[in-house]
Design an enzyme around this catalytic site. Structure first.
Site, PDB file in Angstrom:
ATOM      1  N   GLU A 120     -45.554  -1.755  20.303  1.00 15.46           N
ATOM      2  CA  GLU A 120     -45.310  -2.061  18.898  1.00 15.46           C
ATOM      3  C   GLU A 120     -44.697  -0.794  18.308  1.00 15.46           C
ATOM      4  O   GLU A 120     -45.289   0.274  18.431  1.00 15.46           O
ATOM      5  CB  GLU A 120     -46.619  -2.392  18.184  1.00 15.46           C
ATOM      6  CG  GLU A 120     -46.383  -2.829  16.747  1.00 15.46           C
ATOM      7  CD  GLU A 120     -47.560  -2.529  15.820  1.00 15.46           C
ATOM      8  OE1 GLU A 120     -47.684  -3.205  14.803  1.00 15.46           O
ATOM      9  OE2 GLU A 120     -48.340  -1.612  16.127  1.00 15.46           O
ATOM     10  N   ASP A 135     -54.307  -5.944  24.363  1.00 15.19           N
ATOM     11  CA  ASP A 135     -53.826  -5.008  23.363  1.00 15.19           C
ATOM     12  C   ASP A 135     -54.394  -3.624  23.685  1.00 15.19           C
ATOM     13  O   ASP A 135     -55.610  -3.473  23.775  1.00 15.19           O
ATOM     14  CB  ASP A 135     -54.331  -5.465  21.980  1.00 15.19           C
ATOM     15  CG  ASP A 135     -53.256  -5.404  20.925  1.00 15.19           C
ATOM     16  OD1 ASP A 135     -52.718  -4.308  20.712  1.00 15.19           O
ATOM     17  OD2 ASP A 135     -52.972  -6.450  20.311  1.00 15.19           O
ATOM     18  N   ASP A 138     -50.366  -0.938  20.802  1.00 13.45           N
ATOM     19  CA  ASP A 138     -50.443  -0.791  19.348  1.00 13.45           C
ATOM     20  C   ASP A 138     -49.843   0.539  18.880  1.00 13.45           C
ATOM     21  O   ASP A 138     -50.186   1.596  19.430  1.00 13.45           O
ATOM     22  CB  ASP A 138     -51.933  -0.852  18.955  1.00 13.45           C
ATOM     23  CG  ASP A 138     -52.129  -0.995  17.467  1.00 13.45           C
ATOM     24  OD1 ASP A 138     -51.677  -2.013  16.919  1.00 13.45           O
ATOM     25  OD2 ASP A 138     -52.739  -0.100  16.848  1.00 13.45           O
ATOM     26  N   ASN A 194     -69.191 -21.429  19.648  1.00 12.75           N
ATOM     27  CA  ASN A 194     -70.644 -21.365  19.421  1.00 12.75           C
ATOM     28  C   ASN A 194     -71.049 -21.484  17.961  1.00 12.75           C
ATOM     29  O   ASN A 194     -72.132 -21.051  17.569  1.00 12.75           O
ATOM     30  CB  ASN A 194     -71.228 -20.078  20.034  1.00 12.75           C
ATOM     31  CG  ASN A 194     -70.659 -18.842  19.351  1.00 12.75           C
ATOM     32  OD1 ASN A 194     -69.742 -18.946  18.538  1.00 12.75           O
ATOM     33  ND2 ASN A 194     -71.202 -17.687  19.666  1.00 12.75           N
ATOM     34  N   HIS A 240     -49.627 -11.461  14.102  1.00 15.48           N
ATOM     35  CA  HIS A 240     -50.860 -11.399  13.318  1.00 15.48           C
ATOM     36  C   HIS A 240     -50.745 -10.503  12.079  1.00 15.48           C
ATOM     37  O   HIS A 240     -51.667 -10.455  11.278  1.00 15.48           O
ATOM     38  CB  HIS A 240     -52.000 -10.909  14.214  1.00 15.48           C
ATOM     39  CG  HIS A 240     -51.758  -9.499  14.671  1.00 15.48           C
ATOM     40  ND1 HIS A 240     -50.748  -9.172  15.536  1.00 15.48           N
ATOM     41  CD2 HIS A 240     -52.354  -8.333  14.349  1.00 15.48           C
ATOM     42  CE1 HIS A 240     -50.738  -7.875  15.739  1.00 15.48           C
ATOM     43  NE2 HIS A 240     -51.709  -7.331  15.023  1.00 15.48           N
TER      44      HIS A 240
HETATM   45  C1  NOJ Z   1     -50.837  -2.521  14.238  1.00 16.93           C
HETATM   46  C2  NOJ Z   1     -51.620  -3.775  14.395  1.00 16.93           C
HETATM   47  O1  NOJ Z   1     -50.752  -4.808  14.736  1.00 16.93           O
HETATM   48  C3  NOJ Z   1     -52.350  -4.003  13.110  1.00 16.93           C
HETATM   49  O2  NOJ Z   1     -52.955  -5.264  13.055  1.00 16.93           O
HETATM   50  C4  NOJ Z   1     -53.349  -2.889  12.938  1.00 16.93           C
HETATM   51  O3  NOJ Z   1     -53.935  -2.995  11.672  1.00 16.93           O
HETATM   52  C5  NOJ Z   1     -52.690  -1.516  13.060  1.00 16.93           C
HETATM   53  N1  NOJ Z   1     -51.745  -1.436  14.130  1.00 16.93           N
HETATM   54  C6  NOJ Z   1     -53.736  -0.464  13.305  1.00 16.93           C
HETATM   55  O4  NOJ Z   1     -54.235  -0.574  14.615  1.00 16.93           O
END
Ligand code: NOJ
Length: 566
Positions: free
Chosen positions: A258, A102, A204, A27, A333
């Site tokens: 993670e 996520d 996360d 957009n 990322h």
């Molecule tokens: C890990 C994430 O991958 C990262 O991008 C984020 O800044 C931190 N956790 C806090 O959520």
């Protein structure tokens, strides 16, 4: 033992990570969105990947690009609406793909309703959804924070004369898992998404969720390592097992945590099937390899060695050889582009090193995760000026450096390799303005090498492109279960130029040779390997179709795979 009789879809999957903000803007507001992803679903299907992982898409004030969620059941305005999400989900499933979201539940945004309530008064029903330290007790024991100017994870809040805990930015207060009501609210939210039909979660910083509510001083055994301390909270596994029992066990889904701070000795506590916690997690050992000791975002001074790289992958393969399952990734990322970091992105070696690294990830045991743009060999953005950076991590570190009168040029040199913005630049779709990402002004600068062939459209047309090599290599993995389930054996461990290993399943044996070297090099495996014949399966360069002897000459960054016969 892993074998073909214990097949799981998520073990056989190739995962493709999308950072929605930078994928495709539909957009013209300069920010990628869900409709943009919908436009690209056929492209995703054409990659033959199986699972799409979307970085956070939930309502957020974007202090940390969506990792600060203000409503877990709503979509970020910039990304679209819940109807867009439903359409996306349908489009994904129609194509036989799956999607994982996520799950960011170590912390929320300070703009979440729960936190707004929590900070109002000490007896608010939501008070105990977060960690508070009443100021009359004095200053709380030190806790370190990733994105705080003073590295202090306790923020004083006048309204109730108390400090709240935030391992990340001041706008990311940590949720209090010790409170069963909070846990119930999280599980309900997870059910909400599973009932919609999503196929799993990437979780996360999940090992950080359990905290000692007495907030003691950092125990000496941690020697100042707060991350390791955060990852070892007293009730962590109790919570993960409860989450599994209450939610995950009710669906056929995948989970990947993670896991900063998790050491290999504790790996199976998370993923041994009998413990009913998670399926996989991302360890941080590789990511530390080129960093200064104990510094997540600072490059080390000397170069990393291939023997160290091999040692990490070999160790982590071994730990999951009987139980559990590994995950494989070279960037995401938060961590710079794989070809810039582990390969060589100079024009001369870019093609070979990008494809060599793809070959590596797709020929190891574990589930491989690719990050958007890796399939076309996107490289680090390496911005020269602080004005171009957007990431809270770089911007905070810059302020600290400026405050300390550090060498700011040296700071930028470091960020050119280490900053998270290196991987957050827009996906390069074609050679038109802004690489076809947006017809507006992109929220972050586009890497200009989209004009030199690093874009999807020009690589589609070229049968020898990084993109088309990626497709062939994914196919090879899919057609040869030995590459998923076969056991792994490292060959010639001390070789600093070539990474060589076999994968074996029953009678099948595959040999993988990968040059991480910028010149041609030779490897002699005759002491470790015997076979009568080897047939070429794939290579990113000229290679013999058939081999009879285990001595090989590899060109710079060459990757080659043979099927061996006894
Ligand atoms: C890990 C994430 O991958 C990262 O991008 C984020 O800044 C931190 N956790 C806090 O959520």
């Amino acid at each position: 033992m892993h074998d073909i009789n214990d097949r799981k879809w998520w073990k056989e999957a190739v995962v493709y990570q999308i950072y929605p903000r930078s994928f495709k803007d539909s957009n013209a507001d300069g920010i990628g969105d869900l409709k943009g992803i919908i436009e690209k679903l056929d492209y995703l299907k054409s990659l033959e990947v199986d699972v799409i992982w979307l970085n956070p898409i939930f309502k957020s004030p974007n202090d940390d690009n969506g990792y600060d969620i203000s409503d877990y059941r709503a979509i970020m305005e910039e990304f679209g609406t819940m109807d867009d999400f439903d359409a996306l989900l349908e489009g994904i499933h129609e194509r036989g793909l799956k999607v994982i979201l996520d799950l960011v539940v170590n912390h929320s945004s300070d703009e979440h309703e729960w936190f707004r309530e929590s900070r109002k008064s000490r007896d608010n029903p939501y008070r105990d959804f977060y960690h508070w330290w009443p100021a009359e007790k004095g200053k709380p024991p030190k806790r370190w924070s990733y994105f705080d100017l003073e590295g202090n994870a306790w923020q004083y809040d006048e309204q109730t004369d108390a400090y709240y805990l935030h391992y990340f930015s001041v706008k990311q207060p940590d949720l209090k898992w010790e409170n069963p009501e909070l846990r119930r609210a999280i599980y309900d939210m997870m059910h909400f998404w599973f009932q919609k039909g999503i196929d799993g979660f990437r979780m996360d910083v999940i090992p950080f969720i359990s905290k000692d509510p007495e907030y003691p001083e950092l125990p000496e055994e941690y020697e100042g390592d707060f991350i390791a301390y955060y990852a070892n909270g007293p009730r962590l596994h109790e919570y993960l097992q409860e989450m599994n029992r209450e939610v995950l066990s009710k669906y056929d889904v995948m989970t990947v945590g993670e896991a900063p701070g998790v050491k290999i000795e504790n790996a199976l506590d998370f993923v041994d099937e009998h413990r009913n916690e998670l399926n996989m997690f991302f360890h941080f050992d590789l990511l530390a390899l080129d960093r200064a000791p104990g510094k997540v975002f600072q490059m080390r001074e000397d170069n990393w060695k291939l023997t160290e790289f091999k040692e990490i992958f070999t160790r982590w393969d071994e730990v999951f050889s009987e139980k559990g399952w590994g995950s494989l990734f070279l960037n995401n990322h938060d961590f710079p582009r794989s070809v810039s970091r582990w390969g060589n992105d100079s024009p001369e070696h870019w093609y070979h090193s990008a494809t060599m690294l793809q070959t590596f990830l797709l020929s190891m045991r574990g589930t491989p995760y690719f990050y958007q743009g890796e399939e076309i060999g996107m490289t680090n953005a390496r911005f020269d000026s602080i004005e171009d950076y957007r990431d809270i991590n770089t911007l905070t570190a810059y302020q600290i450096a400026a405050h300390n009168c550090d060498d700011l040029e040296a700071f930028i040199e470091n960020e050119k390799e280490a900053s998270r913005d290196n991987v957050r630049t827009p996906m390069q779709w074609n050679a038109q303005k802004h690489a076809g990402f947006t017809s507006g002004e992109p929220w972050i600068r586009v890497n200009q090498n989209y004009l030199q062939g690093i874009n999807v459209q020009s690589q589609e047309k070229d049968s020898h492109s990084v993109l088309n090599y990626f497709r062939s290599m994914v196919k090879l993995r899919k057609n040869n279960p030995v590459l998923t389930y076969g056991s792994y054996r490292l060959l010639d461990p001390d070789n600093e130029e070539i990474y060589a290993y076999t994968r074996t399943l029953g009678d099948e044996k595959i040999l993988v040779l990968l040059s991480f070297f910028e010149k041609s090099s030779t490897i002699d495996l005759s002491k470790e390997l015997s076979f009568t014949r080897g047939d070429l399966l794939i290579s990113n360069d000229e290679a013999k179709k058939q081999i009879k002897a285990p001595v090989f000459v590899l060109s710079p960054y060459q990757a080659v795979i043979y099927r061996l016969y006894r």
